[in-house]
Design an enzyme around this catalytic site. Structure first.
Site, PDB file in Angstrom:
ATOM      1  CG  ASP A 106      -6.935  57.889 -31.024  1.00 23.64           C
ATOM      2  OD1 ASP A 106      -6.836  57.305 -29.907  1.00 23.64           O
ATOM      3  OD2 ASP A 106      -7.780  57.469 -31.991  1.00 23.64           O
ATOM      4  CG  LEU A 107      -1.964  54.123 -30.627  1.00 18.59           C
ATOM      5  CD1 LEU A 107      -0.558  54.652 -30.731  1.00 18.59           C
ATOM      6  CD2 LEU A 107      -2.020  52.950 -29.663  1.00 18.59           C
ATOM      7  N   GLY A 108      -4.944  54.595 -32.240  1.00 12.18           N
ATOM      8  CA  GLY A 108      -5.477  53.789 -33.284  1.00 12.18           C
ATOM      9  C   GLY A 108      -5.859  54.667 -34.603  1.00 12.18           C
ATOM     10  CE  LYS A 163      -9.578  58.537 -26.848  1.00 12.82           C
ATOM     11  NZ  LYS A 163      -8.458  58.675 -27.975  1.00 12.82           N
ATOM     12  CG  ASP A 211     -10.097  56.756 -35.382  1.00 17.51           C
ATOM     13  OD1 ASP A 211      -9.960  57.120 -34.065  1.00 17.51           O
ATOM     14  OD2 ASP A 211     -10.396  55.655 -35.506  1.00 17.51           O
ATOM     15  CB  SER A 239      -4.566  55.598 -26.915  1.00 16.70           C
ATOM     16  OG  SER A 239      -5.099  54.525 -27.337  1.00 16.70           O
ATOM     17  CG  ASN A 240     -10.914  55.264 -25.386  1.00 16.30           C
ATOM     18  OD1 ASN A 240     -10.776  56.000 -24.673  1.00 16.30           O
ATOM     19  ND2 ASN A 240     -11.812  55.507 -26.056  1.00 16.30           N
TER      20      ASN A 240
END
Length: 198
Positions: A6-8, A141, A166, A107-108
């Site tokens: 994931d990114l964030g 997601k 996360d 990523s969302n």
């Protein structure tokens, strides 16, 4: 092995309080008021799936927050969400690729954010073999279809994939498909996971 990041708050720290802080200053609306009104609702989800434009999202979201902002002011706040890259995660991603592993980002996200972080943090996309972004995929997601799209595109089985995110809901959805998944609750989780693996 396919490593899905994931990114964030996994590769890049994000903080929506920074967004609200900018909007509060620009819109002259108390921060506490904005915090009480802010929620990631269907408008937010539509934007992440690419179903509405940045301008439409800004208008709808501003109306929901009762926030008098121009599109430029809205965008300035929206892009303030990014804090900084986690260099130790970038290093791990690079090392995995050097060892011949496949590394992708799932990523969302949305166009407003992507135009910012791709240019602000070029090392992020450089550390991945491919970016899978919700607004380009038409799903987000934790919808099962987004994970299946990644597995199909990578020609990988769920058993051969590891997913880092996360958000517990996203982790649960990936696990339901048989993907080994690890929730990233803080910046120490990924380095600890790879401490004896790399």
């Amino acid at each position: 092995m396919l490593y899905i990041f994931d990114l964030g708050n996994v590769i890049v720290d994000i903080d929506f309080n920074r967004v609200l802080g900018v909007w509060s200053d620009l819109g002259r609306v108390p921060l506490a008021t904005l915090k009480s009104r802010f929620q990631m609702n269907e408008t937010f989800h539509q934007h992440e799936r690419g179903e509405i434009s940045d301008e439409e999202f800004a208008q709808k979201f501003s109306e929901q927050l009762d926030l008098p902002l121009s599109f430029e002011q809205f965008a300035a706040g929206w892009q303030a969400v990014f804090v900084d890259v986690r260099p130790e995660v970038i290093a791990i991603m690079q090392k995995l690729r050097q060892q011949g592993e496949r590394v992708v980002i799932l990523s969302n996200t949305n166009r407003l954010h992507t135009t910012f972080w791709l240019s602000e943090y070029p090392e992020v996309s450089e550390a991945a073999d491919k970016l899978y972004l919700s607004q380009e995929m038409g799903v987000r997601k934790p919808e099962p279809a987004i994970y299946q799209q990644v597995l199909n595109a990578e020609d990988a089985s769920a058993q051969d994939a590891i997913f880092f995110d996360d958000n517990q809901e996203n982790i649960d959805a990936a696990r339901a498909l048989g993907i080994h998944s690890l929730q990233v609750t803080d910046a120490s989780v990924i380095p600890a996971f790879f401490a004896d693996r790399l």
